[in-house]
Every structure is written in C-alpha cells, then in structure tokens.
Design an enzyme around this catalytic site. Structure first.
Site, mmCIF file in Angstrom:
data_model
loop_
_atom_site.group_PDB
_atom_site.id
_atom_site.type_symbol
_atom_site.label_atom_id
_atom_site.label_comp_id
_atom_site.label_asym_id
_atom_site.label_seq_id
_atom_site.Cartn_x
_atom_site.Cartn_y
_atom_site.Cartn_z
ATOM 1 N N ASP A 157 33.611 43.405 40.986
ATOM 2 C CA ASP A 157 33.307 42.924 42.370
ATOM 3 C C ASP A 157 33.480 41.411 42.147
ATOM 4 O O ASP A 157 32.834 40.641 41.374
ATOM 5 C CB ASP A 157 32.206 43.289 42.634
ATOM 6 C CG ASP A 157 31.671 43.076 44.142
ATOM 7 O OD1 ASP A 157 32.457 43.605 45.056
ATOM 8 O OD2 ASP A 157 30.932 41.951 44.347
ATOM 9 N N GLU A 184 38.426 42.691 41.653
ATOM 10 C CA GLU A 184 38.679 42.168 43.169
ATOM 11 C C GLU A 184 38.827 40.711 43.143
ATOM 12 O O GLU A 184 37.880 40.157 43.061
ATOM 13 C CB GLU A 184 37.555 42.383 43.983
ATOM 14 C CG GLU A 184 37.665 42.410 45.585
ATOM 15 C CD GLU A 184 36.301 42.052 46.394
ATOM 16 O OE1 GLU A 184 36.423 42.536 47.592
ATOM 17 O OE2 GLU A 184 35.570 41.783 45.714
#
Ligand code: TEU
Ligand code: CA
Length: 550
Positions: free
Chosen positions: A206, A260
């Site tokens: 993330d 990401e």
C-alpha cells in the site's frame, strides 16, 4: 521451458493472472453482514473456475476499520469480523491445494492510531516508541507545515498528551510510521517474515513510495498542493528502504511483490521495478485510472486516443528489465463496465467482455477485481447517507458543508468516481442481498443483483464470467499474449483500439470497438480465435472485441 522469451526472463508472476478480493464485501458466512475468510473459503471453487493463478487479499488484519482495514492495529492478528488465524491457515491451504497462490496487503506507510506502537508513542516525548512516528512541536503557528492529507484537510493532528503534532498523510486515525528509524524497518521486516513463514506468496504494498519523507519536511508549493502525492512519493530514501526490504525480508522466499505507486511518474517507474535493482517486481501505475480526472481530481470525460497513448508510452519507457501490471479497477475505483464500457442493458455484457479482452491481452500482469468478472456496475447512489467511504465524507464536509458545491453536484460527481462503487457486496444470487449475507449487509447490495449474479453467470456458458475464464485460458496457450512485443496499429482512431502482440513464433491481433456503432477499419485478419460476437462480419459491431492469430 526456456529461461527467456522475447527478451524477458520468464517468471511465474509475469505469467499469472491475479484476482483481488476485498474481504469485507466478498461473502459473509455467519450472517453478521460482513464478508469473512470462511466465506472466501467456501468460494474457492468459484475462484478456481475462473482459472486465476493468484489471489490478492485486501487487508485481513486486526483493525478498527476507520479505512476498512487499511488502518492496522495488529499486523499479526486476523480481524475478528473476518475470522481467526486458523481460518486464514485453512484458506491459504485450500488455495494452495488448488495451485492458487496468495498475496496479502502490506500497509506499512502508516498504522492505526490504535496500534500499540502509537498508543505508546503518543504518551510522552521520551517514550521508547516516540520515534516510531513523525512528531513535531507546536510552535504556536498552527500545523508544522502545509502538508495536506490525501483524504482532505491538514496532514497534521495535534495530540493532547504532549501537545505535539503527528503526521498523517491519510486519515487522522492513520499516523505515518517513521521509516528513518531503523527499529521501524526491522519491525516491518519481521512482520513480513511472519506471514512469509506461514506460506503467503508475496505482498501488494500500500502506497509504498510514501515511506521516505523529505528531510526537514519543506512546505508544498502552491502548484504541488493540487497533487501532493508526487511530492510524498519522492523521498530520498525510498529506494534504499526497498532494497533493504528485499535483502532482509523477501530474498529467501519465492515471492511476488507489487507496489501501489500512487504519485510515481513513468520516468521514475524503472527505479522501482528494474530487475537489476532488487526492489519491487511490479508497481501499479495510476495513469489509466486517472484518465477521467482533471487537475483537481474531479471527473472529466476521457478520449480513447489518450487512453491508448498511455500503453504505448509505457511500453516505450519500460525495457525488458521491467514488467508492467494491467488493471482498470480495484477497491478504490468505480466499476470497469460503468467507467470504460457502457453499462446500459443493451451494451453491458458486450462492453464488459471487451474490457476483459483488453485486460487479458495487454502486456503486463493482469489484475481482476472481484465482481468485474460478472459485469457488476456502479451503484445508483442518490444520497450522502448511502456512502461509507471516509474520503467521500471528508470531501462532503470540505465541499458541500462549506457551500462551495451543491449537494446535487456532489452526488453526481461521486456517481462517477466514488470508491464505494467497488465496495458494494459481491452479487452471488438473485436472492435478497444478492446471497451475500443472510443478515443486513454492511453496505447496500446493488439492486441489479436479480440480473447480475454469479449463480446465473456460472450456469450460462455465454456469460461474462466464462468469457474471462476463456480469455485466461487463451493467454496461457499463447505466450505472445504474455511476452509478445506490443504495437498499437491505430493510435489516433477515436473508436477502435487495435494492437498486435508478437513473438518469434506468433503474432496475435486484438481489435476492440469502443463505441456502440458499426465501424469499418482496415486491419490484417488472419484466423479468428475468439471474440464477444459469435460470428464474423466485415465491420466491427458495437463494443465488439476480436482476437486473431496472424
Ligand atoms: O490507496 C492510496 C490512495 O491514495 C488511493 O486512495 C488513491 O487516492 C485513489 O485510488 C486515487 O484514485 C491505498 C489503498 O488502496 C486505499 O484503499 C487506502 O484508503 C489508502 O491507501 C490508505 O491506506
Ligand atoms: Ca461475517
């Protein structure tokens, strides 16, 4: 099996197709209205039926759910609503038994403010955990700098215990970890090994480029304030930390990693993924999902030529040492068919299949988001009360409560962009609540579940679900669809996307009509392999997709 193909080193994760599960919305097994691990376990045959190789599970860790699990309280514990560690082990075992790998979400730019590290850190300036987070004293001039949170408002929160401010690039309940502290990095390596030792096959990371902060935290310029992610992702130590993570945690295991890369430019992409650098295997680049956003992040219509240009640009910028990803949706984006296709009843199925064709024949590892294989559509939101996402609520306060935007305009814009479109429960059957739960679902089920549901799709050989499965099988059969060189044949055409994928042994041609009209284009044809119409006529019909072998 040779080691290289068309200049690329062969790796399992380059040949894999990934299926993303958002556990809260996948399947509820105990009637509490919240999806859970046993719900996923019961659907392993459904996942297997699609033919995917890898499941990416969005966060399943203990969390107070300020941001649906992207705020982690304990990295070694399973979220109580989702089940127990033994449920996790069962799920991992069941997937592995089917030859499906599992990657999990590593959310370590920030933790929850309820994590014990933060509970300690906030207690006093000399607490041993103080430097696990980023604190600045109150100098009497308000926030320590002008950083804004991605979720609106200031990125600083003054904390009562010491009167200092802490940094949160996302929500107030998501304090940023201080990666410049080696103890934090060791903690992360440790928790990664904990899951790797259990047998997970890798991580989706993330907002991983945000982990290194610019020294001294200088203010954003006025120009940077519109898209601060380009500053937040560009700290001086990010590559050192990723190389260290590879050496310290990942190296002994056969993993796949995908970062990401919010705020990472195309120029910077090789720095993260070039296989000689020892950082990440792949990243998610945001160009495609930002095609319909203006400079201020608001919805704007998009043009096919601009969309196509992204893929040529990326292909030119990434050499054989870099490997791309392909994704058109995830839990942060609207539904594929509503956004890039045409979700009106007469075109929904064709355009969903066209997008499946694109997803599974471009160069890069494809990521399917749960429900897109059914052609699930955006939710018909009409009222702010229907939303769950904290980001929507923050934007409402900032834009509507302040009188800048009318409620009607706000809802209209969220109809296009809200993250909640992707988060409504999976539609399993035509029963109440789409068969997702026997209780009250945590977020409403789309009323079109009567028509769009998995039971129906699995039973119908001509469904979108079976089309995905067929395309996945086709990709496995034709290495050119994985490793083949990419060439756009009609870069300027306003309606048709046509490209080839070529290796020494074969050339595949893909022709896609992104409109509801018949279009005639001059393309080489060869042997028709598959498509979303069952016969072949000279023109490309509305939303027609065809795959040829030349
Ligand atoms: O997303 C990062 C992020 O910034 C996105 O919300 C982004 O703003 C959006 O996709 C732009 O279209 C990750 C997670 O995917 C998201 O669910 C979390 O809320 C966020 O990080 C914080 O952990
Ligand atoms: Ca449940």
């Amino acid at each position: 099996m040779t080691d290289t193909l068309n200049g690329y080193t062969r790796r399992w994760w380059k040949e894999a197709v990934v299926y993303q599960i958002y556990p809260r919305s996948f399947r509820d097994s105990n009637g509490d209205g919240i999806g859970d691990l046993r719900g996923i376990l019961a659907q392993v045959p459904y996942i297997k039926g699609l033919g995917v190789d890898v499941v990416w599970l969005s966060p399943h860790f203990d969390s107070p759910n300020a941001d649906n699990g992207y705020d982690i309280r304990d990295y070694r514990k399973v979220m109580a609503e989702f089940g127990t560690m033994s449920d996790f082990d069962d799920l991992l075992g069941a997937l592995h038994a089917e030859g499906i790998r599992l990657i999990i979400d590593l959310v370590v730019n920030h933790s929850s403010d309820e994590h014990v590290w933060f509970a300690e850190s906030r207690k006093s300036r000399d607490n041993p955990y103080r430097d696990y987070y980023i604190w600045r004293p109150d100098t009497g001039n308000g926030s320590p700098n002008n950083f804004t949170s991605i979720f609106t408002g200031s990125a600083w929160q003054k904390d009562a215990a010491t009167g200092d401010y802490y940094l949160h690039l996302f929500a107030v309940k998501q304090p940023d970890l201080n990666w410049d502290n080696p103890a934090v990095r060791h903690e992360v390596h440790d928790l990664m090994r904990f899951w790797l030792d259990k047998g997970v096959d890798g991580f989706r990371m993330d907002v991983i480029p945000f982990i290194s902060k610019r020294p001294g935290l200088p203010d954003l310029t006025e120009a940077q304030r519109a898209k601060p992610q380009f500053v937040y992702s560009d700290g001086p130590k990010v590559h050192d930390y990723l190389q260290e993570m590879r050496r310290e945690a990942l190296k002994p295991y056969d993993t796949m990693t995908v970062g990401e890369a919010f705020g990472v430019t195309l120029d910077q992409t090789p720095l993260f993924v070039d296989d000689r650098r020892g950082e990440l295997d792949m990243i998610f680049q945001f160009d495609v999902v930002e095609i319909d956003r203006d400079a201020n992040g608001r919805w704007t219509p998009w043009r096919l030529a601009d969309f196509k240009a992204i893929f040529s640009r990326h292909d030119a910028a990434l050499d054989a040492h870099c490997w791309p990803t392909v994704f058109f949706s995830n839990h942060d984006n609207p539904r594929i068919v509503s956004r890039y296709g045409d979700d009106r009843p007469q075109w929904r199925e064709r355009s969903a299949k066209l997008m499946a064709t694109l997803l599974l024949t471009l160069k890069g590892t494809p990521f399917i988001y749960q429900g897109d294989e059914l052609g699930m559509t955006n939710y018909p939101f009409t009222d702010i009360a229907q939303f769950d996402d904290l980001w929507v609520k923050g934007q409402w306060r900032e834009q509507v409560d302040s009188g800048q935007v009318s409620a009607a305009d706000f809802i209209q814009s969220q109809m296009k962009i809200s993250r909640d479109h992707a988060r409504t429960p999976m539609q399993w059957t035509a029963e109440p609540n789409g068969g997702f739960t026997t209780g009250k679902p945590w977020l409403m089920v789309n009323p079109n579940t009567d028509e769009i549901n998995a039971a129906r799709a699995v039973a119908d050989p001509s469904s979108i679900y079976h089309y995905y499965a067929a395309l996945i099988a086709l990709r496995r059969k034709h290495p050119a669809l994985v490793y083949g060189s990419y060439q756009d044949l009609l870069p300027d055409h306003a309606q048709v996307f046509a490209y080839t994928r070529t290796t020494d042994d074969e050339t595949m041609l893909i022709a896609l009509n992104f409109s509801d009209e018949d279009v005639t284009v001059d393309l080489p044809r060869g042997t028709w392999i598959t498509g979303n119409y069952s016969d072949e006529v000279p023109a490309l019909r509305g939303w027609e997709a065809r795959v040829y072998k030349l």
